[in-house]
Design a protein around this motif. Structure first.
Motif, PDB file in Angstrom:
ATOM      1  N   UNK A  82       0.858  -1.185  -0.092  1.00  0.00           N
ATOM      2  CA  UNK A  82      -0.011  -0.061   0.003  1.00  0.00           C
ATOM      3  C   UNK A  82       0.592   1.266  -0.012  1.00  0.00           C
ATOM      4  N   UNK A  83       2.221   1.078   0.261  1.00  0.00           N
ATOM      5  CA  UNK A  83       3.017   2.286   0.241  1.00  0.00           C
ATOM      6  C   UNK A  83       4.172   2.190  -0.818  1.00  0.00           C
ATOM      7  N   UNK A  84       3.918   1.529  -1.824  1.00  0.00           N
ATOM      8  CA  UNK A  84       5.078   1.690  -2.607  1.00  0.00           C
ATOM      9  C   UNK A  84       5.688   2.933  -3.089  1.00  0.00           C
ATOM     10  N   UNK A  85       5.049   3.786  -3.314  1.00  0.00           N
ATOM     11  CA  UNK A  85       5.543   5.185  -3.589  1.00  0.00           C
ATOM     12  C   UNK A  85       6.590   5.538  -2.490  1.00  0.00           C
ATOM     13  N   UNK A  86       6.245   5.681  -1.184  1.00  0.00           N
ATOM     14  CA  UNK A  86       6.883   6.047  -0.302  1.00  0.00           C
ATOM     15  C   UNK A  86       8.166   5.135  -0.119  1.00  0.00           C
ATOM     16  N   UNK A  87       7.991   3.953  -0.204  1.00  0.00           N
ATOM     17  CA  UNK A  87       9.068   2.910   0.123  1.00  0.00           C
ATOM     18  C   UNK A  87       9.893   3.068  -1.108  1.00  0.00           C
ATOM     19  N   UNK A  88       9.541   3.207  -2.527  1.00  0.00           N
ATOM     20  CA  UNK A  88      10.637   3.615  -3.420  1.00  0.00           C
ATOM     21  C   UNK A  88      11.317   4.558  -3.221  1.00  0.00           C
ATOM     22  N   UNK A  89      10.642   5.752  -2.702  1.00  0.00           N
ATOM     23  CA  UNK A  89      11.330   7.022  -2.259  1.00  0.00           C
ATOM     24  C   UNK A  89      12.538   6.698  -1.101  1.00  0.00           C
ATOM     25  N   UNK A  90      12.124   6.063  -0.374  1.00  0.00           N
ATOM     26  CA  UNK A  90      13.045   5.548   0.875  1.00  0.00           C
ATOM     27  C   UNK A  90      14.251   4.892   0.435  1.00  0.00           C
ATOM     28  N   UNK A  91      13.915   4.002  -0.847  1.00  0.00           N
ATOM     29  CA  UNK A  91      15.275   3.135  -1.138  1.00  0.00           C
ATOM     30  C   UNK A  91      15.963   4.161  -2.118  1.00  0.00           C
ATOM     31  N   UNK A  92      15.427   4.911  -2.984  1.00  0.00           N
ATOM     32  CA  UNK A  92      16.315   5.843  -3.825  1.00  0.00           C
ATOM     33  C   UNK A  92      17.132   6.757  -2.921  1.00  0.00           C
ATOM     34  N   UNK A  93      16.497   7.636  -2.103  1.00  0.00           N
ATOM     35  CA  UNK A  93      17.105   8.472  -1.274  1.00  0.00           C
ATOM     36  C   UNK A  93      18.193   7.850  -0.471  1.00  0.00           C
ATOM     37  N   UNK A  94      17.813   6.669  -0.003  1.00  0.00           N
ATOM     38  CA  UNK A  94      18.955   5.813   0.882  1.00  0.00           C
ATOM     39  C   UNK A  94      20.234   5.591   0.102  1.00  0.00           C
ATOM     40  N   UNK A  95      19.738   5.017  -1.263  1.00  0.00           N
ATOM     41  CA  UNK A  95      20.862   4.978  -2.252  1.00  0.00           C
ATOM     42  C   UNK A  95      21.614   6.096  -2.606  1.00  0.00           C
ATOM     43  N   UNK A  96      20.971   7.235  -2.690  1.00  0.00           N
ATOM     44  CA  UNK A  96      21.513   8.678  -2.808  1.00  0.00           C
ATOM     45  C   UNK A  96      22.520   8.988  -1.816  1.00  0.00           C
ATOM     46  N   UNK A  97      22.132   8.556  -0.512  1.00  0.00           N
ATOM     47  CA  UNK A  97      23.065   9.032   0.643  1.00  0.00           C
ATOM     48  C   UNK A  97      24.551   8.205   0.519  1.00  0.00           C
ATOM     49  N   UNK A  98      24.364   6.915   0.514  1.00  0.00           N
ATOM     50  CA  UNK A  98      25.272   6.090   0.140  1.00  0.00           C
ATOM     51  C   UNK A  98      26.419   6.407  -0.909  1.00  0.00           C
ATOM     52  N   UNK A  99      25.645   6.741  -2.012  1.00  0.00           N
ATOM     53  CA  UNK A  99      26.358   6.924  -3.176  1.00  0.00           C
ATOM     54  C   UNK A  99      27.233   8.464  -3.144  1.00  0.00           C
ATOM     55  N   UNK A 100      26.932   9.104  -2.012  1.00  0.00           N
ATOM     56  CA  UNK A 100      27.696  10.473  -1.809  1.00  0.00           C
ATOM     57  C   UNK A 100      29.097  10.160  -1.529  1.00  0.00           C
ATOM     58  N   UNK A 101      29.287   9.201  -0.882  1.00  0.00           N
ATOM     59  CA  UNK A 101      30.692   8.901  -0.486  1.00  0.00           C
ATOM     60  C   UNK A 101      31.669   8.630  -1.834  1.00  0.00           C
ATOM     61  N   UNK A 102      30.869   8.270  -3.152  1.00  0.00           N
ATOM     62  CA  UNK A 102      31.616   8.040  -4.235  1.00  0.00           C
ATOM     63  C   UNK A 102      31.705   9.183  -5.204  1.00  0.00           C
ATOM     64  N   UNK A 103      31.095  10.439  -4.787  1.00  0.00           N
ATOM     65  CA  UNK A 103      31.409  11.701  -5.329  1.00  0.00           C
ATOM     66  C   UNK A 103      32.285  12.660  -4.736  1.00  0.00           C
ATOM     67  N   UNK A 104      32.980  12.397  -3.618  1.00  0.00           N
ATOM     68  CA  UNK A 104      33.877  12.837  -2.996  1.00  0.00           C
ATOM     69  C   UNK A 104      35.164  13.266  -3.586  1.00  0.00           C
ATOM     70  N   UNK A 105      36.148  13.943  -3.397  1.00  0.00           N
ATOM     71  CA  UNK A 105      37.478  13.887  -3.894  1.00  0.00           C
ATOM     72  C   UNK A 105      38.122  12.468  -4.092  1.00  0.00           C
ATOM     73  N   UNK A 106      37.920  11.704  -3.043  1.00  0.00           N
ATOM     74  CA  UNK A 106      38.363  10.390  -3.025  1.00  0.00           C
ATOM     75  C   UNK A 106      37.512   9.362  -3.349  1.00  0.00           C
ATOM     76  N   UNK A 107      36.304   9.893  -4.148  1.00  0.00           N
ATOM     77  CA  UNK A 107      35.148   9.064  -4.306  1.00  0.00           C
ATOM     78  C   UNK A 107      35.634   7.606  -5.400  1.00  0.00           C
ATOM     79  N   UNK A 108      36.780   7.946  -5.887  1.00  0.00           N
ATOM     80  CA  UNK A 108      37.047   6.911  -7.027  1.00  0.00           C
ATOM     81  C   UNK A 108      37.351   5.745  -6.282  1.00  0.00           C
ATOM     82  N   UNK A 109      38.048   5.991  -5.102  1.00  0.00           N
ATOM     83  CA  UNK A 109      38.451   4.821  -4.426  1.00  0.00           C
ATOM     84  C   UNK A 109      37.528   4.022  -3.434  1.00  0.00           C
ATOM     85  N   UNK A 110      36.412   4.851  -3.268  1.00  0.00           N
ATOM     86  CA  UNK A 110      35.097   4.070  -2.550  1.00  0.00           C
ATOM     87  C   UNK A 110      34.469   3.197  -3.707  1.00  0.00           C
TER      88      UNK A 110
END
Length: 578
Positions: free
Chosen positions: A393-421
């Motif tokens: 019943x909450x697919x839209x909210x759950x999808x938002x939660x998954x993509x935002x969580x992915x975005x937050x972790x991915x931020x480590x990969x767009x730092x100066x040393x992100x290529x190492x991560x």
């Protein structure tokens, strides 16, 4: 209406929505399986491992393992109408495999979306009169920068081309980091591109196949249009034919090298996308009577043909670069990110109307990445929603939660040393663990649920049982192949590196923890299941390996496969103990 109304299956249960058109499903599967690796890995492997001769081991492993496993996952999802975890109602003790592949898909999303954001960054940078990676007179260039025109510097390891420095110093800013323990803050330019990618993914997935089925009409077809356009341009360039000849040159002596066969087997495992739970998720939205056998043959064949076709595009431009700078082809040929973000942009920059060609090329990379990323996200979302019903019943909210969580972790990969991560994630997230997941999946279906029962399920859907060839592959050939690949993966493991940078011991340990976190879901869930089921150990074991729809047989002492499977289950746990 894109999505057909819910149907009921033979058991009378109300089913989920289905793809409105068959082509939506086919494009989704093709779009997922045909990804960046088809462009940046297969052509180079073919060139490096005997040219046309490489097709011998590649097609051999495609027939004995790739297609059978592809077919198996499509049939498994379509019959059981569930995601990667839910399908294991056929043998509950193996549900941990479902969580393994869901975790792997989630981990891959952490860094795969970053590749798409790089492509988007390049796309925005291409809307200029002169492409920014042409000369060495930019603020980001170092004294080591040297134009290709200076042929004397080509073999100098201390020199770097403008395109190479643009990628590493202007895009990644890796010069501002001393290693993985010195990441710095996320770069706002790449963070913005990553945010755009996440927004595109969310609005492609939030309504399920209602939206993703429309998006793939663009993302799955655009790469073929662009590849064709690039090929037509590439073959007209001087030196292109020499590049294509090098790509196709046949050296059958290379087939005596075991490494060639191992690389062909590895490429098959990863190029078809088996083991990520995506094929199971997509096929679960098919109509029950859909011909999944035909789908498996069509889509897996298209994937391999695309890999082969892209080689002509890649090597026509590599031949042109070799000719233009009067260097050997092996000086410009490479795979991975270096091909699509350094060598190819460099080649495009020398063409008349280079900005237009750059825009076309990076649109292709963007679409290649997006539909594969959509598939991975759909595996996670469908797998968890089907397992935890209240999320429906909450697919839209759950999808938002998954993509935002992915975005937050991915931020480590767009730092100066992100290529190492990024390199660490790429090395550990879906290597040995994905091979292990598919191995246990194949064992669970072929030896615990049973090939005969699985074949009966397929007959119920498409009207005929799979041929003896498919049954033999599922029961013996494919599991042996996967077991061999798992052993080889462990035996040939090399610690990750980026150029001359070697990762510290703690980073390698962290990488192995990441890999093991997904693989350990199999034994942990099996132990949990055996501990929570009622009765004596033998009764619990019987419940754990019997389809949920037949648990009444256990109550009556009529467990058809128990006597055979009890030995297998003990071997299964013995395997984990070593």
């Amino acid at each position: 209406n894109l999505v057909a109304p819910a149907q009921t299956n033979p058991s009378g249960e109300k089913e989920r929505e289905t793809w409105g058109k068959k082509i939506d499903f086919l494009l989704s599967v093709i779009g997922f399986a045909v990804d960046l690796a088809n462009v940046w890995r297969f052509p180079y492997l073919c060139y490096k491992n005997g040219g046309g001769a490489f097709l011998v081991p590649y097609l051999f492993f495609m027939v004995i393992a790739g297609m059978p496993l592809f077919y198996m996952e499509l049939a498994l999802g379509q019959y059981n109408r569930e995601g990667a975890a839910g399908v294991w109602k056929i043998c509950p003790i193996f549900k941990g495999v479902g969580f393994t592949v869901i975790l792997i898909s989630l981990y891959v999303g952490f860094y795969y979306n970053v590749i798409i954001s790089w492509a988007l960054f390049y796309l925005f940078s291409s809307f200029t009169h002169e492409l920014p990676w042409v000369h060495c007179n930019n603020t980001w260039n170092s004294p080591n920068c040297s134009d290709w025109a200076d042929n004397s510097s080509i073999g100098d390891i201390y020199k770097a081309t403008p395109a190479q420095e643009y990628f590493e110093r202007a895009v990644l800013h890796i010069q501002d980091s001393n290693g993985i323990d010195d990441l710095g803050r996320p770069r706002w330019q790449l963070t913005s591109c990553l945010a755009v990618v996440i927004i595109l993914l969310y609005f492609s997935l939030w309504k399920g196949v209602k939206t993703s089925g429309k998006v793939v009409w663009i993302t799955a077809t655009m790469p073929y249009v662009v590849l064709t356009v690039l090929l037509l341009r590439g073959v007209t360039l001087p030196g292109a034919i020499d590049g294509i000849k090098a790509y196709l040159s046949v050296d059958f002596l290379r087939l005596c090298d075991a490494k060639v066969w191992i690389e062909a087997a590895t490429q098959i495992c990863f190029s078809l996308g088996v083991g990520f739970g995506v094929l199971i998720a997509f096929s679960s939205y098919n109509k029950f009577s859909n011909n999944c056998y035909r789908d498996a043959i069509i889509t897996s064949s298209i994937n391999s043909l695309t890999s082969f076709f892209s080689g002509f595009v890649v090597f026509s431009f590599l031949g042109y670069m070799s000719h233009k700078h009067n260097v050997a082809l092996d000086k410009v040929a490479r795979d991975g990110a270096g091909l699509v973000f350094v060598i190819y942009p460099e080649a495009i920059a020398t063409l008349p109307g280079s900005s237009v060609w750059a825009v076309i090329f990076f649109i292709m990379l963007l679409t290649l990445g997006l539909d594969s990323a959509m598939g991975g996200m759909e595996s996670v979302i469908t797998g968890l929603i089907d397992e935890f019903k209240f999320l429906h019943k909450h697919r839209e909210l759950f999808t938002l939660f998954i993509v935002v969580s992915t975005f937050l972790i991915s931020l480590f990969c767009v730092t100066n040393g992100g290529m190492y991560v990024f390199t660490l994630l790429d090395h550990f997230a879906a290597g040995t663990s994905i091979l292990f997941g598919v191995l246990i999946e194949a064992i669970g279906i072929a030896w615990f649920y049973g090939v005969d029962r699985f074949s009966d399920d397929i007959k119920e859907m498409i009207g005929h049982r799979p041929g003896r060839y498919w049954r033999l592959c599922w029961k013996f050939v494919s599991p042996c192949f996967l077991l061999f690949m798992v052993v080889v993966s462990f035996a040939t493991f090399n610690p990750p590196n980026y150029g001359s940078y070697m990762f510290p011991q703690w980073a390698n340990l962290l990488g192995w923890c990441l890999a093991m976190s997904s693989m350990t879901m199999v034994p942990l869930y099996a132990i949990y299941k055996l501990c929570t089921l009622p009765g004596r150990f033998c009764d619990r074991l019987a419940y754990a390996i019997t389809p949920e729809t037949e648990h009444h047989l256990v109550d009556n002492g009529e467990v058809r496969q128990f006597t055979v499977s009890v030995t297998l289950i003990l071997l299964f746990f013995f395997f984990f103990s070593i």
